[in-house]
Write a protein that holds these residues in place. Structure first.
Motif, PDB file in Angstrom:
ATOM      1  N   LEU A   1      23.504   0.062 -19.776  1.00 28.29           N
ATOM      2  CA  LEU A   1      23.667  -0.740 -18.565  1.00 28.29           C
ATOM      3  C   LEU A   1      24.125   0.117 -17.390  1.00 28.29           C
ATOM      4  N   ILE A   2      25.060   1.020 -17.645  1.00 28.96           N
ATOM      5  CA  ILE A   2      25.581   1.871 -16.568  1.00 28.96           C
ATOM      6  C   ILE A   2      24.496   2.801 -16.042  1.00 28.96           C
ATOM      7  N   GLU A   3      23.795   3.487 -16.956  1.00 29.25           N
ATOM      8  CA  GLU A   3      22.774   4.443 -16.524  1.00 29.25           C
ATOM      9  C   GLU A   3      21.573   3.730 -15.902  1.00 29.25           C
ATOM     10  N   ALA A   4      21.245   2.532 -16.386  1.00 32.93           N
ATOM     11  CA  ALA A   4      20.156   1.773 -15.769  1.00 32.93           C
ATOM     12  C   ALA A   4      20.521   1.402 -14.333  1.00 32.93           C
ATOM     13  N   GLY A   5      21.755   0.972 -14.117  1.00 33.64           N
ATOM     14  CA  GLY A   5      22.196   0.665 -12.755  1.00 33.64           C
ATOM     15  C   GLY A   5      22.157   1.887 -11.856  1.00 33.64           C
ATOM     16  N   ALA A   6      22.599   3.041 -12.396  1.00 34.66           N
ATOM     17  CA  ALA A   6      22.572   4.269 -11.602  1.00 34.66           C
ATOM     18  C   ALA A   6      21.144   4.672 -11.249  1.00 34.66           C
ATOM     19  N   LEU A   7      20.229   4.541 -12.210  1.00 26.37           N
ATOM     20  CA  LEU A   7      18.833   4.913 -11.961  1.00 26.37           C
ATOM     21  C   LEU A   7      18.195   3.991 -10.925  1.00 26.37           C
ATOM     22  N   ILE A   8      18.422   2.693 -11.053  1.00 26.80           N
ATOM     23  CA  ILE A   8      17.853   1.753 -10.088  1.00 26.80           C
ATOM     24  C   ILE A   8      18.392   2.024  -8.685  1.00 26.80           C
ATOM     25  N   ALA A   9      19.695   2.263  -8.579  1.00 26.61           N
ATOM     26  CA  ALA A   9      20.290   2.550  -7.266  1.00 26.61           C
ATOM     27  C   ALA A   9      19.709   3.828  -6.673  1.00 26.61           C
ATOM     28  N   ALA A  10      19.526   4.847  -7.518  1.00 29.34           N
ATOM     29  CA  ALA A  10      18.986   6.115  -7.019  1.00 29.34           C
ATOM     30  C   ALA A  10      17.550   5.970  -6.542  1.00 29.34           C
ATOM     31  N   VAL A  11      16.745   5.210  -7.284  1.00 28.29           N
ATOM     32  CA  VAL A  11      15.331   5.059  -6.926  1.00 28.29           C
ATOM     33  C   VAL A  11      15.158   4.160  -5.713  1.00 28.29           C
ATOM     34  N   VAL A  12      15.916   3.073  -5.650  1.00 30.20           N
ATOM     35  CA  VAL A  12      15.748   2.107  -4.565  1.00 30.20           C
ATOM     36  C   VAL A  12      16.395   2.596  -3.271  1.00 30.20           C
ATOM     37  N   LEU A  13      17.643   3.052  -3.356  1.00 33.82           N
ATOM     38  CA  LEU A  13      18.369   3.444  -2.144  1.00 33.82           C
ATOM     39  C   LEU A  13      18.037   4.862  -1.692  1.00 33.82           C
ATOM     40  N   ARG A  14      17.796   5.752  -2.644  1.00 32.47           N
ATOM     41  CA  ARG A  14      17.549   7.170  -2.337  1.00 32.47           C
ATOM     42  C   ARG A  14      18.578   7.679  -1.324  1.00 32.47           C
ATOM     43  N   PRO A  15      19.831   7.705  -1.727  1.00 34.53           N
ATOM     44  CA  PRO A  15      20.899   7.953  -0.759  1.00 34.53           C
ATOM     45  C   PRO A  15      21.119   9.416  -0.398  1.00 34.53           C
ATOM     46  N   TRP A  16      20.520  10.354  -1.116  1.00 44.08           N
ATOM     47  CA  TRP A  16      20.824  11.762  -0.862  1.00 44.08           C
ATOM     48  C   TRP A  16      20.150  12.240   0.413  1.00 44.08           C
ATOM     49  N   MET A  17      20.479  13.431   0.843  1.00 48.73           N
ATOM     50  CA  MET A  17      20.204  13.879   2.201  1.00 48.73           C
ATOM     51  C   MET A  17      18.726  14.065   2.525  1.00 48.73           C
ATOM     52  N   ASP A  18      17.892  14.457   1.562  1.00 47.39           N
ATOM     53  CA  ASP A  18      16.482  14.658   1.860  1.00 47.39           C
ATOM     54  C   ASP A  18      15.661  14.384   0.607  1.00 47.39           C
ATOM     55  N   LYS A  19      14.351  14.555   0.742  1.00 49.49           N
ATOM     56  CA  LYS A  19      13.444  14.198  -0.338  1.00 49.49           C
ATOM     57  C   LYS A  19      13.673  15.066  -1.576  1.00 49.49           C
ATOM     58  N   LYS A  20      13.853  16.362  -1.387  1.00 51.31           N
ATOM     59  CA  LYS A  20      14.047  17.262  -2.526  1.00 51.31           C
ATOM     60  C   LYS A  20      15.334  16.945  -3.277  1.00 51.31           C
ATOM     61  N   THR A  21      16.410  16.711  -2.537  1.00 53.84           N
ATOM     62  CA  THR A  21      17.684  16.395  -3.185  1.00 53.84           C
ATOM     63  C   THR A  21      17.610  15.056  -3.903  1.00 53.84           C
ATOM     64  N   ASN A  22      16.907  14.095  -3.333  1.00 49.66           N
ATOM     65  CA  ASN A  22      16.707  12.815  -4.016  1.00 49.66           C
ATOM     66  C   ASN A  22      15.937  13.003  -5.311  1.00 49.66           C
ATOM     67  N   SER A  23      14.874  13.801  -5.272  1.00 49.41           N
ATOM     68  CA  SER A  23      14.095  14.056  -6.493  1.00 49.41           C
ATOM     69  C   SER A  23      14.944  14.741  -7.550  1.00 49.41           C
ATOM     70  N   PHE A  24      15.758  15.699  -7.128  1.00 44.22           N
ATOM     71  CA  PHE A  24      16.658  16.424  -8.025  1.00 44.22           C
ATOM     72  C   PHE A  24      17.584  15.442  -8.751  1.00 44.22           C
TER      73      PHE A  24
END
Length: 725
Positions: free
Chosen positions: A516-539
């Protein structure tokens, strides 16, 4: 009796090695003989077998007690990665095993050696000596053929087999730690040179990689039965949790615990390299609670809380069962009662060393500048504001150490190793989390002020060097509009730590919680993409995907699906290969990008300007050279003094925001006070919102330049009167 006991086990070892690993010396070995049924009539507190094909002998050291008096047969089953490769019934009378035909009660405790036939040796494939961390075992049911228990199993013994090869390597630990440390140091070095944009990219990737190392270490800390290769691989990253064995320090920790009213564990001392006691490093999908209670002495069962509180569960025949966090401690050679103090002390040792390094670098910069070996403006911002920089670095180290301190402190609440350790756990858990929560609150407050004044959170977050150096560790890796994302990151760590620390005796709860925790983290990362640029988001998204897959693998290891043992074994190998490949790729990416940035002529120029326009507000060394004269003219036109250094937003005064924003303009004292945070030639960036009318300025970049040039000719900005007609 000695030969009779070793013969079936040696035959089992020979057959089981069909798919087992080996060392440079080519050996097969077993270090524990465990009971696999209740009321077993044959128990062993020590079992150590080493077979060397070059010698053709197996050396056996066993301490066991038999209470069986009956004619018996051995039902032998050899499995590798959960797959049964040999299943055979052996009649001890047919093979002439003295003491087993019939089986008699007695005690066995003398070491002996057994000859292994060349036929058995030739049947062992080469892969048995080469594949690391083989998951193979021999299980022998001793079935009575006469007497009141005829046709029943009177004993069950099980021995795990390995070849000495492992992926738990010192080289992997040092390589991962050095790369992560050098990347963080490189980001600090680039920041000191004024290349803030490049430094933020390197720091973001280094922090993400370190968090991934910690996520793998957390997999090893769960109380779920793990295959040997998973145990060994996750052990490679326990350094990121501060779990490092230093002999003299461990002796001090033991002394401290005893002197403060605690009872120190002595499992490592008793084991003495597995010479006097057998330790079962739990890796099979069995219900630990039911198994442990069935085997525990009655005095322990009557005080059931000890099973949850006390580590190193001891069976009624003298061996021990270690699992979860205590399994990691045992593999690291650390007494489980010293584990909390070990992680805590190493965290603050790193903090102290970091502080000394920053102070030493400050002194070195001043020395070489006075000697004329460096230009006077080299590392000028660091030299003038090194105290603020040091605070920011220590905050960043606190963020890195947050998972380890939280997990170990919460786990200490379940152990109560001594009153003093409990006090330390409460103090440091609350202090560290309070400091990070306060820092997150400061960032959110500053961002809200920036939005209110300038309709852009990036303006204040990135324009003031003091704010950026002190609080930037929380938000610089994210895009400006996602400054708040540090709050869910901290919450993610705390919740995950609770599952690890408080659910050690319930692997299924931990596995479901992780999913549940990792699924929430993955969904937040994919939907929000909060990191500074495209490469860092992909990383970071790639890391989240691997963490989520690891959580699914943990659920499989709990045997909740009642899958065949072969599936569990294969999944363990897949987890190792997946994480090894991901780790290697991420390490190479970090090494290559950091190296290119450091040796690049213009480090900031290697990265595109980010969409949040932070680079317009950040003071970059490469931009200063071309903007110094224009900024000086603009400052003169605005009536500002040369010492102006931007915003002082580190206080929480409730004064008028407009006065706070421009306090540097009207007060020479304030200008002087802040002058140590930035060079005097640095001018504040232009806000995208008019500070007086609070409206978006209609001027484009070209219009601003024209306006500046006009103001330089007419500094007052007042239109001259026209002559009357």
């Amino acid at each position: 009796m000695k030969v009779s006991m070793g013969a079936p086990l040696l035959a089992a070892i020979s057959f089981a090695s069909v798919i087992l690993p080996a060392t440079a010396e080519r050996i097969l070995q077993s270090t524990s003989l465990n009971s696999c049924q209740e009321n077993s009539g044959f128990t062993a507190s020590l079992f150590n077998v080493v077979y060397s094909p070059s010698e053709g002998k197996a050396h056996v050291n066993i301490s066991a007690i038999s209470t069986i008096e009956a004619t018996v047969v051995f039902d032998l089953d050899i499995t590798a990665y959960g797959y049964s490769i040999i299943h055979r019934t052996i009649d001890p009378c047919e093979v002439g095993l003295a003491g087993f035909c019939p089986m008699i009660s007695g005690k066995l405790g003398d070491p002996f050696a057994l000859d292994v036939s060349p036929d058995a040796t030739s049947g062992i494939p080469q892969i048995a000596y080469d594949f690391p961390d083989l998951d193979a075992k021999v299980k022998i049911y001793i079935n009575a053929t006469d007497g009141p228990q005829a046709g029943q199993s009177v004993a069950c013994i099980e021995a795990s087999i390995s070849n000495g090869q492992t992926v738990d390597l010192v080289g992997v630990k040092w390589a991962s730690a050095i790369v992560a440390g050098l990347a963080l140091a490189s980001s600090a070095f680039l920041s000191g040179l004024g290349h803030t944009n490049a430094a933020s990219h390197v720091a973001a990737n280094a922090l993400s990689l370190t968090s991934y190392f910690q996520a793998q270490a957390m997999v090893g800390l769960v109380g779920i039965p793990l295959p040997p290769v998973v145990q060994s691989w996750t052990q490679d990253f326990q350094w990121s949790m501060g779990i490092i064995n230093v002999g003299w320090m461990e002796r001090i920790f033991t002394w401290y615990q005893r002197s403060t009213g605690g009872t120190a564990s002595t499992l490592i001392t008793q084991v003495d390299q597995l010479a006097t006691v057998s330790v079962d490093v739990q890796k099979r999908a069995l219900d630990l609670a039911s198994r442990g209670v069935a085997m525990l002495p009655r005095s322990v069962v009557e005080h059931g809380s000890n099973l949850l509180k006390r580590v190193n569960v001891q069976t009624d025949y003298g061996s021990y069962v270690v699992y979860g966090i205590q399994r990691v401690a045992f593999r690291a050679g650390i007494e489980s009662t010293n584990l909390f103090l070990t992680g805590l002390v190493f965290f603050y040792i790193i903090m102290a060393l970091t502080t000394l390094c920053v102070i030493a670098f400050k002194g070195f910069c001043e020395l070489v500048t006075k000697q004329g070996w460096l230009k006077g403006d080299t590392f000028l911002e660091f030299r003038n504001g090194w105290r603020t920089v040091l605070k920011g670095i220590l905050f960043r180290m606190s963020l890195i150490g947050h998972p380890a301190i939280t997990i170990l402190s919460l786990w200490e609440f379940t152990q109560n190793d001594s009153p003093a350790l409990m006090v330390l756990a409460v103090f440091f858990l609350l202090t560290l989390n309070a400091v990070l929560a306060w820092a997150a609150y400061k960032v959110i407050r500053i961002a809200h002020r920036s939005v209110a004044l300038h309709r852009n959170p990036a303006y204040i977050l990135f324009s003031d060097p003091q704010t950026l150096n002190k609080w930037g560790f929380l938000y610089i890796q994210f895009r400006a509009s996602a400054y708040y994302f540090i709050v869910p990151v901290l919450g993610y760590t705390v919740v995950k730590a609770m599952f690890i620390a408080f659910a050690q005796n319930s692997g299924l709860v931990q596995a479901v919680g992780f999913i549940l925790i990792e699924a929430g983290a993955l969904i937040a990362a994919v939907v929000l993409r909060p990191w500074m640029d495209k490469k860092t988001n992909s990383f970071n998204i790639a890391i989240c995907v691997v963490n989520f897959l690891n959580a699914i693998f943990l659920l499989i290891f709990t045997d909740v699906f009642d899958q065949p043992g072969l599936v569990t074994g294969v999944v363990g190998v897949v987890l190792w290969i997946l994480n090894a490949v991901c780790t290697l790729v991420l390490l190479l990416m970090l090494i290559i990008t950091t190296g290119i940035v450091i040796f690049h002529g213009n480090p900031d120029g290697r990265y595109k300007f980010m969409a949040d326009d932070r680079t317009s507000f950040m003071k970059s060394q490469s931009q200063l050279a071309t903007t110094t004269e224009l900024d000086a003219l603009a400052m003169t036109a605005r009536g500002e003094k040369p010492g102006y250094s931007g915003l002082d937003l580190d206080d929480d005064g409730d004064s008028n925001p407009r006065d706070s924003l421009y306090r540097g303009q009207g007060s020479g004292t304030d200008s002087t006070r802040n002058s140590h945070h930035a060079p005097s030639h640095y001018a504040p960036p232009r806000s995208p919102v008019d500070p007086i009318n609070r409206t978006v300025s209609p001027l484009s970049a070209s219009n601003i330049s024209i306006a500046r040039s006009q103001n330089s000719v007419n500094p007052t900005g007042v239109k001259p009167p026209t002559s009357p007609r």
